[in-house]
Design a protein around this motif. Structure first.
Motif, PDB file in Angstrom:
ATOM      1  N   ILE A  85       0.824  -1.207   0.000  1.00  0.00           N
ATOM      2  CA  ILE A  85       0.000   0.000   0.000  1.00  0.00           C
ATOM      3  C   ILE A  85       0.861   1.261   0.000  1.00  0.00           C
ATOM      4  O   ILE A  85       0.562   2.233  -0.703  1.00  0.00           O
ATOM      5  N   PHE A  86       1.952   1.242   0.755  1.00  0.00           N
ATOM      6  CA  PHE A  86       2.814   2.431   0.846  1.00  0.00           C
ATOM      7  C   PHE A  86       3.956   2.401  -0.168  1.00  0.00           C
ATOM      8  O   PHE A  86       4.906   3.174  -0.059  1.00  0.00           O
ATOM      9  N   SER A  87       3.865   1.495  -1.165  1.00  0.00           N
ATOM     10  CA  SER A  87       4.841   1.431  -2.272  1.00  0.00           C
ATOM     11  C   SER A  87       6.266   1.233  -1.772  1.00  0.00           C
ATOM     12  O   SER A  87       7.224   1.853  -2.281  1.00  0.00           O
ATOM     13  N   CYS A  88       6.426   0.384  -0.787  1.00  0.00           N
ATOM     14  CA  CYS A  88       7.762   0.031  -0.293  1.00  0.00           C
ATOM     15  C   CYS A  88       8.193  -1.300  -0.910  1.00  0.00           C
ATOM     16  O   CYS A  88       7.391  -2.022  -1.486  1.00  0.00           O
ATOM     17  N   GLN A  89       9.480  -1.595  -0.779  1.00  0.00           N
ATOM     18  CA  GLN A  89       9.995  -2.834  -1.343  1.00  0.00           C
ATOM     19  C   GLN A  89       9.484  -4.027  -0.549  1.00  0.00           C
ATOM     20  O   GLN A  89       9.552  -4.058   0.676  1.00  0.00           O
ATOM     21  N   LEU A  90       8.980  -5.017  -1.268  1.00  0.00           N
ATOM     22  CA  LEU A  90       8.454  -6.218  -0.638  1.00  0.00           C
ATOM     23  C   LEU A  90       9.587  -7.163  -0.258  1.00  0.00           C
ATOM     24  O   LEU A  90      10.628  -7.189  -0.919  1.00  0.00           O
ATOM     25  N   PRO A  91       9.421  -7.947   0.795  1.00  0.00           N
ATOM     26  CA  PRO A  91      10.463  -8.918   1.164  1.00  0.00           C
ATOM     27  C   PRO A  91      10.733  -9.921   0.061  1.00  0.00           C
ATOM     28  O   PRO A  91      11.875 -10.375  -0.098  1.00  0.00           O
ATOM     29  N   ALA A  92       9.716 -10.302  -0.696  1.00  0.00           N
ATOM     30  CA  ALA A  92       9.865 -11.240  -1.810  1.00  0.00           C
ATOM     31  C   ALA A  92       8.736 -10.970  -2.801  1.00  0.00           C
ATOM     32  O   ALA A  92       7.590 -10.754  -2.411  1.00  0.00           O
ATOM     33  N   SER A  93       9.075 -10.998  -4.078  1.00  0.00           N
ATOM     34  CA  SER A  93       8.097 -10.708  -5.126  1.00  0.00           C
ATOM     35  C   SER A  93       7.465 -12.010  -5.623  1.00  0.00           C
ATOM     36  O   SER A  93       7.692 -12.438  -6.757  1.00  0.00           O
ATOM     37  N   ILE A  94       6.693 -12.615  -4.758  1.00  0.00           N
ATOM     38  CA  ILE A  94       6.054 -13.882  -5.131  1.00  0.00           C
ATOM     39  C   ILE A  94       4.539 -13.820  -4.995  1.00  0.00           C
ATOM     40  O   ILE A  94       3.858 -14.803  -5.258  1.00  0.00           O
ATOM     41  N   ILE A  95       3.983 -12.662  -4.596  1.00  0.00           N
ATOM     42  CA  ILE A  95       2.528 -12.495  -4.499  1.00  0.00           C
ATOM     43  C   ILE A  95       2.081 -11.636  -5.671  1.00  0.00           C
ATOM     44  O   ILE A  95       2.425 -10.458  -5.746  1.00  0.00           O
ATOM     45  N   PRO A  96       1.323 -12.166  -6.598  1.00  0.00           N
ATOM     46  CA  PRO A  96       0.924 -11.404  -7.787  1.00  0.00           C
ATOM     47  C   PRO A  96      -0.275 -10.495  -7.524  1.00  0.00           C
ATOM     48  O   PRO A  96      -0.976 -10.635  -6.512  1.00  0.00           O
ATOM     49  N   ASP A  97      -0.496  -9.562  -8.434  1.00  0.00           N
ATOM     50  CA  ASP A  97      -1.656  -8.677  -8.393  1.00  0.00           C
ATOM     51  C   ASP A  97      -2.744  -9.267  -9.278  1.00  0.00           C
ATOM     52  O   ASP A  97      -2.591  -9.321 -10.507  1.00  0.00           O
ATOM     53  N   ILE A  98      -3.818  -9.725  -8.670  1.00  0.00           N
ATOM     54  CA  ILE A  98      -4.919 -10.343  -9.409  1.00  0.00           C
ATOM     55  C   ILE A  98      -6.237  -9.908  -8.792  1.00  0.00           C
ATOM     56  O   ILE A  98      -6.387  -9.910  -7.561  1.00  0.00           O
ATOM     57  N   ASN A  99      -7.182  -9.545  -9.642  1.00  0.00           N
ATOM     58  CA  ASN A  99      -8.526  -9.249  -9.176  1.00  0.00           C
ATOM     59  C   ASN A  99      -9.247 -10.572  -8.953  1.00  0.00           C
ATOM     60  O   ASN A  99      -9.586 -11.275  -9.903  1.00  0.00           O
ATOM     61  N   VAL A 100      -9.453 -10.927  -7.686  1.00  0.00           N
ATOM     62  CA  VAL A 100      -9.992 -12.237  -7.355  1.00  0.00           C
ATOM     63  C   VAL A 100     -11.380 -12.445  -7.935  1.00  0.00           C
ATOM     64  O   VAL A 100     -11.771 -13.571  -8.265  1.00  0.00           O
ATOM     65  N   SER A 101     -12.150 -11.387  -8.074  1.00  0.00           N
ATOM     66  CA  SER A 101     -13.511 -11.525  -8.587  1.00  0.00           C
ATOM     67  C   SER A 101     -13.557 -11.840 -10.076  1.00  0.00           C
ATOM     68  O   SER A 101     -14.623 -12.188 -10.599  1.00  0.00           O
ATOM     69  N   LYS A 102     -12.453 -11.761 -10.772  1.00  0.00           N
ATOM     70  CA  LYS A 102     -12.418 -12.047 -12.207  1.00  0.00           C
ATOM     71  C   LYS A 102     -12.286 -13.536 -12.499  1.00  0.00           C
ATOM     72  O   LYS A 102     -12.472 -13.965 -13.640  1.00  0.00           O
ATOM     73  N   TYR A 103     -11.952 -14.343 -11.501  1.00  0.00           N
ATOM     74  CA  TYR A 103     -11.712 -15.770 -11.716  1.00  0.00           C
ATOM     75  C   TYR A 103     -12.436 -16.574 -10.639  1.00  0.00           C
ATOM     76  O   TYR A 103     -12.649 -16.100  -9.517  1.00  0.00           O
ATOM     77  N   ASP A 104     -12.802 -17.794 -11.004  1.00  0.00           N
ATOM     78  CA  ASP A 104     -13.326 -18.744 -10.026  1.00  0.00           C
ATOM     79  C   ASP A 104     -12.152 -19.371  -9.279  1.00  0.00           C
ATOM     80  O   ASP A 104     -11.043 -19.455  -9.818  1.00  0.00           O
ATOM     81  N   PRO A 105     -12.354 -19.836  -8.037  1.00  0.00           N
ATOM     82  CA  PRO A 105     -11.209 -20.317  -7.245  1.00  0.00           C
ATOM     83  C   PRO A 105     -10.476 -21.487  -7.874  1.00  0.00           C
ATOM     84  O   PRO A 105      -9.263 -21.623  -7.704  1.00  0.00           O
ATOM     85  N   TRP A 106     -11.171 -22.361  -8.604  1.00  0.00           N
ATOM     86  CA  TRP A 106     -10.506 -23.525  -9.204  1.00  0.00           C
ATOM     87  C   TRP A 106      -9.762 -23.173 -10.489  1.00  0.00           C
ATOM     88  O   TRP A 106      -9.111 -24.028 -11.070  1.00  0.00           O
ATOM     89  N   GLU A 107      -9.843 -21.934 -10.947  1.00  0.00           N
ATOM     90  CA  GLU A 107      -9.126 -21.534 -12.152  1.00  0.00           C
ATOM     91  C   GLU A 107      -7.685 -21.128 -11.865  1.00  0.00           C
ATOM     92  O   GLU A 107      -6.879 -21.020 -12.789  1.00  0.00           O
TER      93      GLU A 107
END
Length: 245
Positions: free
Chosen positions: A36-58
């Motif tokens: 949120i505060f645009s700081c460096q993440l400890p690891a870049s392994i969490i992607p940006d995805i709109n969860v409502s665009k996909y079903d959980p099994w996709e």
């Protein structure tokens, strides 16, 4: 679909034997707060995805063994409202239980986290079918204390336009009365499998051990065979008679 492939590629960056299993405090203050505060993440392994665009099994990954993490933007369900959109192509996410407050063990500076638990329902609200998909949604909030009327009260204000989601499939236990070996489909619902119950016979009972028609036929054949008499000579040349059926 490139974003979905990023999940698998990001997890493969971890050394062999390491697993990404952060605590609630680490997810809120080390990942969501930095996002949120645009700081460096400890690891870049969490992607940006709109969860409502996909079903959980996709989403890629082994749904029975692996938890999946996403940064999702706060997409409003209505134009003039603050309620998030949690409707997908095949169903919707429904909140359950009470929210959990997450505090920092070091220094929060008036900032805390809130964890909301959601369950995925397949179909349209309010007649959807509950599945085994569970999602924890983490939010960042600010706490403001008021001393009015000689009492302290915390006012919660949400911070930022991102939430962090942890998605998994619930594992049923045998003790709860649900057979965990029952197969599930991709949506997380139990398949209705009908299994024939084994049949047991009382072998101590003659009627169950041998059918009546077989007993009658066997008796008739033995009696008819006993009429055949054959004379047999013994080695001492003494004539004896025997019956061979």
């Amino acid at each position: 679909m490139d974003k979905l492939n990023f999940i698998k590629n990001g997890m493969s960056r971890l050394p062999p034997g390491f697993r990404f299993q952060p605590t609630d405090e680490e997810l809120v203050f080390q990942y969501l707060k930095c996002k949120i505060f645009s700081c460096q993440l400890p690891a870049s392994i969490i992607p940006d995805i709109n969860v409502s665009k996909y079903d959980p099994w996709e989403f890629p990954g082994n749904c029975d063994e692996q938890e999946r993490y996403f940064f999702s933007s706060k997409e409003a369900k209505y134009r003039n409202g603050n309620r998030m959109n949690r409707t997908t192509n095949s169903g919707y996410w429904k909140a359950t239980g009470s929210d959990k407050k997450i505090s920092s063990s070091i220094s929060s500076n008036g900032i805390a986290g809130v964890r909301k638990t959601l369950v995925f329902y397949e179909g349209k609200s309010p007649n959807g079918c509950r599945t085994d998909w569970i999602m924890h949604e983490y939010r960042l909030v600010s706490l403001e204390t008021s001393n009015a009327s000689n009492s302290s009260q915390n006012y919660v204000n949400e911070i930022g336009d991102w939430v962090l989601c942890r998605m998994s499939m619930k594992k049923r236990s045998i003790e709860s009365g649900d057979n965990s070996n029952t197969p599930r489909n991709n949506s997380g619902k139990r398949n209705n499998v009908q299994v024939d119950q084994p049949r047991f016979f009382d072998f101590l009972s003659v009627q169950n051990a041998v059918p009546a028609d077989l007993i009658h036929s066997s008796t008739s054949s033995s009696c008819s065979s006993s009429n055949n008499v054959v004379e047999v000579s013994s080695p001492n040349h003494e004539e004896t008679s025997g019956y061979i059926c």
